[in-house]
Design an enzyme around this catalytic site. Structure first.
Site, PDB file in Angstrom:
ATOM      1  N   ARG A 113      33.463  37.584  43.447  1.00  0.00           N
ATOM      2  CA  ARG A 113      34.178  38.066  42.257  1.00  0.00           C
ATOM      3  C   ARG A 113      35.370  37.155  42.000  1.00  0.00           C
ATOM      4  O   ARG A 113      36.205  36.945  42.876  1.00  0.00           O
ATOM      5  CB  ARG A 113      34.653  39.507  42.462  1.00  0.00           C
ATOM      6  CG  ARG A 113      35.595  40.029  41.383  1.00  0.00           C
ATOM      7  CD  ARG A 113      36.032  41.447  41.680  1.00  0.00           C
ATOM      8  NE  ARG A 113      37.034  41.928  40.745  1.00  0.00           N
ATOM      9  CZ  ARG A 113      38.305  42.162  41.048  1.00  0.00           C
ATOM     10  NH1 ARG A 113      38.742  41.939  42.283  1.00  0.00           N
ATOM     11  NH2 ARG A 113      39.137  42.606  40.136  1.00  0.00           N
TER      12      ARG A 113
ATOM     13  N   ARG B  72      51.091  45.133  32.624  1.00  0.00           N
ATOM     14  CA  ARG B  72      51.598  44.665  33.913  1.00  0.00           C
ATOM     15  C   ARG B  72      53.108  44.445  33.856  1.00  0.00           C
ATOM     16  O   ARG B  72      53.678  44.219  32.785  1.00  0.00           O
ATOM     17  CB  ARG B  72      50.909  43.354  34.324  1.00  0.00           C
ATOM     18  CG  ARG B  72      49.421  43.484  34.591  1.00  0.00           C
ATOM     19  CD  ARG B  72      48.837  42.166  35.070  1.00  0.00           C
ATOM     20  NE  ARG B  72      47.403  42.254  35.285  1.00  0.00           N
ATOM     21  CZ  ARG B  72      46.843  42.697  36.416  1.00  0.00           C
ATOM     22  NH1 ARG B  72      47.621  43.073  37.417  1.00  0.00           N
ATOM     23  NH2 ARG B  72      45.532  42.748  36.552  1.00  0.00           N
TER      24      ARG B  72
ATOM     25  N   THR C  44      37.759  49.172  45.232  1.00  0.00           N
ATOM     26  CA  THR C  44      39.194  49.447  45.353  1.00  0.00           C
ATOM     27  C   THR C  44      39.570  50.162  46.650  1.00  0.00           C
ATOM     28  O   THR C  44      39.108  51.267  46.927  1.00  0.00           O
ATOM     29  CB  THR C  44      39.741  50.258  44.157  1.00  0.00           C
ATOM     30  OG1 THR C  44      39.196  49.790  42.935  1.00  0.00           O
ATOM     31  CG2 THR C  44      41.262  50.124  44.112  1.00  0.00           C
TER      32      THR C  44
END
Length: 492
Positions: free
Chosen positions: A51, A92, A294
């Site tokens: 990934r 963010r 996660t």
């Protein structure tokens, strides 16, 4: 051979190496894992999918890593998929002058949309509409929800907050506003630039962040089609809107990712386990791969061993029926990237062996699949599963154009490997995501593909006289999902 084309496995006997587990492993590559040496070790320990997180790094960095993966994959003759993770409209924090900073309970901080570096109590945020989106009393979460703030007041471009739950904060960490409508398009202009770059680099598997509706998936697919490219699209489910619209999203997606970081903030955290199980079940029914992601082995970012709870989390995801499990910070920035993959592989092996031995949950999967109207492909895959259970089948072998047949068989989580032969590189790459499927890329499948493949299996030394093989085949070559023939052979 073209630069981005996988090796033709039938030309090389050394290419056949079956892992000792069938659950697929996704590894996020980053500063801790971008060298050739570490990438090679990750592959050898069990990485199936690399990934690339485009929220970090620049295009040249990613291009270099892509080339390393391709070169090492060919060298080891192991099919490794590359998945480009689109940044999406992630809110963010900005750059902090000194990091990490520690936000203590009771502290007052200022979230500002001005273009400044964070210093003292001032924390920049990249969402310009933050002041008009929140109200006094709203909760704001930072760093995957580990830090909780309460909005006190808003003055111009600044949101004044009190720290409710303390913790460390670094630059570029996520900001979540649960229950608040966010005026951001799930697929951004930056995402489209990433797609352009990735397609040129030979990457055609994408995970789409912050999906809210089926149209978000279709926007990416249509963008690629206009460039003459077919793509494999994975919807990252992390927002409440996506959970509510999951059936429509599944209809247009090629795979799902259960992104539990943002999901655990967007939804009540106590509901995440149930949502995870429901999403895995729905993806299995549809016959598309599902990735559980996660914080799976989060403590291994800093420690050589995971916690017991993390091991149990990975095992339960596998027993729920996930196709793949994912490592994020553990391999991207952690101290022990190789050991993390090795641990993930060992958990998968132990969990699968226990399920094969006890058949735990298998009947529930079978009942769910067979409890709805079935087409010819479904019936064939069901009978393959019956044969595997009753005849001690050693391998299931299938040629495939789209990968549908292999995935339909994979839904039953058989104890036998599914060897899927395809002349389409994208099909072979995408099948690395599906449980128990060993994809084999071949430049062409001859009319007498059956004898060709069985001859190569004998050459590979993976069967003995008396072994039982189930073969599936379609009588309409070139039509996806056209499988209508099943053969059971005892090999000599």
């Amino acid at each position: 051979m073209q630069e981005n084309e996988p090796k033709n496995v039938l030309e090389d006997v050394s290419c056949f190496k079956l892992p000792d587990h069938k659950t697929k492993i996704v590894c996020t590559l980053g500063p801790a894992s971008s060298s050739e040496n570490i990438i090679r070790k990750l592959i050898m320990k069990g990485m199936n999918i690399s990934r690339l997180n485009f929220s970090h790094g620049n295009f040249q960095d990613h291009k270099d890593v892509i080339q390393k993966i391709r070169n090492i994959s060919r060298e080891l003759c192991i099919e490794i998929a590359i998945m480009a993770d689109l940044p999406g409209p992630k809110i963010r924090t900005g750059k902090l002058e000194t990091e990490p900073i520690h936000l203590s309970k009771g502290d007052e901080v200022i979230l500002t949309t001005e273009n400044v570096r964070g210093e003292g109590q001032i924390i920049p945020v990249n969402y310009k509409k933050l002041p008009e989106s929140v109200s006094p009393g709203n909760f704001i979460y930072l760093n995957d929800g580990f830090i909780q703030l309460e909005c006190l007041k808003i003055l111009k471009n600044n949101v004044y907050c009190r720290v409710i739950t303390e913790g460390p904060l670094s630059s570029n960490k996520g900001v979540n506003l649960p229950g608040i409508d966010i005026d951001l398009e799930p697929v951004t202009e930056n995402d489209l630039k990433v797609i352009d770059f990735a397609l040129d680099a030979g990457v055609d598997i994408f995970s789409i962040s912050f999906v809210e509706k089926a149209e978000d998936i279709e926007k990416v697919r249509n963008f690629a089609l206009k460039r003459g490219k077919s793509v494999f699209l994975i919807a990252k489910i992390e927002r409440e809107k996506a959970v509510r619209d999951i059936d429509r999203i599944i209809e247009v997606s090629d795979g799902l990712m259960i992104a539990r970081g943002d999901m655990g903030v967007e939804l009540p955290i106590q509901n995440v386990p149930q949502v995870q199980k429901e999403l895995i079940a729905k993806a299995t029914m549809k016959g598309i791969p599902v990735i559980t992601a996660t914080h799976m082995l989060e403590s291994m970012t800093e420690n050589i061993r995971p916690t017991r709870a993390e091991v149990t989390d990975v095992a339960n995801a596998i027993l729920d029926g996930t196709d793949a499990v994912m490592l994020s910070g553990e391999t991207a920035v952690g101290k022990y990237p190789v050991e993390s993959v090795e641990m993930m592989s060992s958990i998968a092996k132990a969990s699968e062996e226990w399920r094969d031995r006890t058949r735990w949950g298998i009947e529930r999967i079978e009942t769910r699949i067979c409890g709805v109207e079935m087409n010819i492909d479904d019936v064939i895959s069901h009978h393959v599963n019956e044969a595997v259970q009753r005849l001690s089948v050693d391998y299931v072998v299938t040629p495939t154009m789209s990968g549908q047949t292999a995935r339909r068989i994979s839904r039953f989580r058989p104890s036998t490997w599914i060897l899927a032969f395809s002349r389409y590189p994208l099909t072979a790459q995408s099948l690395t995501l599906s449980y128990g499927v060993f994809p084999v890329y071949v430049k062409k499948l001859e009319t007498d593909w059956e004898n060709t493949v069985l001859g190569k299996m004998k050459e590979w030394g993976i069967y003995q006289s008396g072994d039982i093989v189930v073969l599936t085949q379609g009588q309409s070559p070139g039509r996806p999902g056209g499988t209508n023939l099943l053969k059971i052979l005892t090999l000599v």
